[in-house]
Design a protein around this motif. Structure first.
Motif, short mmCIF file in Angstrom:
data_model
loop_
_atom_site.label_atom_id
_atom_site.label_comp_id
_atom_site.label_asym_id
_atom_site.label_seq_id
_atom_site.Cartn_x
_atom_site.Cartn_y
_atom_site.Cartn_z
N LEU A 142 -6.39 -2.61 -7.39
CA LEU A 142 -6.32 -1.98 -6.15
C LEU A 142 -6.91 -0.20 -5.61
O LEU A 142 -6.92 -0.49 -4.37
N ARG A 194 -6.57 -5.83 4.89
CA ARG A 194 -6.91 -4.81 3.73
C ARG A 194 -6.34 -3.55 4.37
O ARG A 194 -6.42 -3.09 5.51
N ILE A 244 -6.98 3.65 -2.40
CA ILE A 244 -5.34 2.82 -2.62
C ILE A 244 -5.25 1.67 -1.62
O ILE A 244 -5.18 1.76 -0.49
N GLU A 245 -5.97 0.30 -2.14
CA GLU A 245 -6.72 -0.77 -0.41
C GLU A 245 -6.05 -1.77 -1.19
O GLU A 245 -6.92 -2.42 -1.35
N PRO A 246 -5.22 -2.01 -0.76
CA PRO A 246 -4.58 -3.71 -1.56
C PRO A 246 -5.21 -4.71 0.01
O PRO A 246 -5.56 -3.86 0.89
N GLU A 252 -6.79 0.73 3.30
CA GLU A 252 -6.99 1.46 2.28
C GLU A 252 -6.72 3.24 3.02
O GLU A 252 -7.20 3.18 3.90
N ASP A 253 -6.52 3.76 2.08
CA ASP A 253 -6.58 5.12 2.15
C ASP A 253 -7.25 5.60 0.90
O ASP A 253 -7.14 5.26 0.25
N ALA A 301 1.30 -2.69 -6.23
CA ALA A 301 1.02 -3.22 -5.21
C ALA A 301 0.85 -4.39 -5.20
O ALA A 301 1.12 -5.24 -4.73
N GLN A 348 0.65 -1.19 0.08
CA GLN A 348 -0.26 -0.31 0.06
C GLN A 348 0.65 0.92 -0.41
O GLN A 348 0.45 2.25 -0.49
N ASN A 349 2.08 1.41 0.84
CA ASN A 349 3.00 2.60 0.83
C ASN A 349 3.78 2.38 -0.47
O ASN A 349 3.53 3.88 -1.32
N LYS A 351 -1.45 3.45 10.81
CA LYS A 351 -1.55 2.13 9.58
C LYS A 351 -0.69 0.96 10.43
O LYS A 351 -0.63 0.47 9.78
#
Ligand code: GLY
Ligand code: MN
Length: 345
Positions: free
Chosen positions: A277, A320, A307-309, A322-323, A260, A240-241, A340
């Protein structure tokens, strides 16, 4: 309208009507012709629409159904091609439309404002950002409250309560609270299951402010989880980062998804990252651009995406993170700020 050879467009979806006219109620219809724009709603919304609808629209009170009123008031040209929102109108309403207003050629339009809407104005970003801040605060409160033995449904109800009492209009969608093995279901409904010690819990929720949505997922642990789930957590967090680090204008969405996906595949969980993603976010929870392994949408400044793998292990659980981010020319700005690192309560 000219390029699509349309003589009129009917905009019936709640977000479409809102985007076009400013009206925030749930029953409204915009009729746009090359020269004029009309707004119709029923008596429940007469007063509200007076204050909200842009002066560019002529407001028409609908004393009967909206399409009946279109037919009665004669706002459509006598004949021609009428576009309608194919992703909004049900078959039943479409049949009704054709019955009440025969003699037109109806053209289904999809994604009418989607491209326009995908790039947000400053005010739109401010609303999403306000919604994101509320969801961040709700997450902080939950950390004080969730204990072993809590039921998923009670946590979900608490999220809804906190959203509203913190100033949101409401939930952006039914909050997802998925504990232990249920975390392997990406969109699990909150049940009466009680959260047990040593389990991970996926919390996915968002609220609306001025019609605009936030969408936040965090996965927390209630007591120390298994080594495997902790490993999964760090893989998802890295992925995610890395995707957030790569997001910028000009990138094709599938390449961002790939950042990701590669990271997760390299750790051996490629087949367990079972969804896209992310997605565009705004008046709709899911809107343009598409952020998937197939999407050729190009990221542009002002787009807001999630963005949420996630990695889902059947029988064991899921993670999961998500941001919500705004795309800028040389990077992105993260609107959600909840912590996080793996929180073990
Ligand atoms: N957070 C729910 C969804 O993206 O579908
Ligand atoms: Mn989402």
């Amino acid at each position: 309208m000219k390029s699509r050879r349309l003589d009129a467009i009917l905009v019936s979806s709640t977000p479409g009507v809102r985007y076009l006219s400013g009206f925030t109620g749930s029953t409204g219809l915009c009729v746009v012709t090359p020269r004029r724009a009309f707004f119709l709603t029923d008596s429940r919304y007469t007063l509200q629409s007076k204050g909200e609808v842009s002066p560019a629209f002529t407001r028409i009170p609908a004393h009967r159904g909206l399409f009946e009123e279109v037919a009665r008031s004669g706002v459509l040209p006598r004949k021609g091609v009428v576009g309608f929102e194919a992703d909004d109108l049900t078959v039943l309403r479409y049949r009704n439309l054709k019955r009440l207003l025969p003699g037109y050629v109806y053209r289904p339009l999809s994604g009418l404002f989607e491209n326009l809407r995908s790039i947000k104005e400053k005010e739109e970003i401010a609303s999403i950002s306000a919604a994101a801040r509320i969801s961040d605060r709700v997450f902080e409160s939950l950390l004080q409250e969730i204990r072993p033995g809590a039921r998923e449904c009670d946590v979900a109800a608490r999220i809804s309560f906190l959203h509203r009492s913190s100033g949101a209009d409401g939930d952006a969608f039914d909050p997802i609270v998925a504990s232990g093995p249920r975390g392997a279901i990406p969109h699990a409904r909150a049940t009466r299951r009680r959260i047990r010690k040593g389990e991970m819990v996926v919390l996915d929720f968002g609220c609306t402010v001025g019609g605009y949505r936030s969408d936040l997922t965090r996965t927390i642990a209630i007591g120390k989880p298994s080594r495997e789930m902790r490993d999964v957590y760090s893989v998802v967090l890295d992925a995610q980062n890395e995707a957030i680090g790569a997001a910028r204008a000009g990138l094709i969405a599938r390449d961002l998804d790939g950042v990701a996906r590669r990271r997760i595949a390299a750790a051996g969980y490629g087949r367990r990252f079972t969804h896209s993603l992310g997605h565009g976010l705004g008046l709709h929870l899911h809107e343009r651009p598409r952020i998937s392994s197939l999407s050729l949408d190009r990221l542009r400044p002002g787009m807001v995406i999630t963005i949420e793998p996630g990695v889902y292990l059947p029988g064991k659980g899921g993670v999961r993170i998500e941001d919500d981010v705004v795309i800028h020319t040389s990077g992105c700005r993260v609107l959600t700020a909840a912590p996080k690192e793996l929180l073990v309560l």
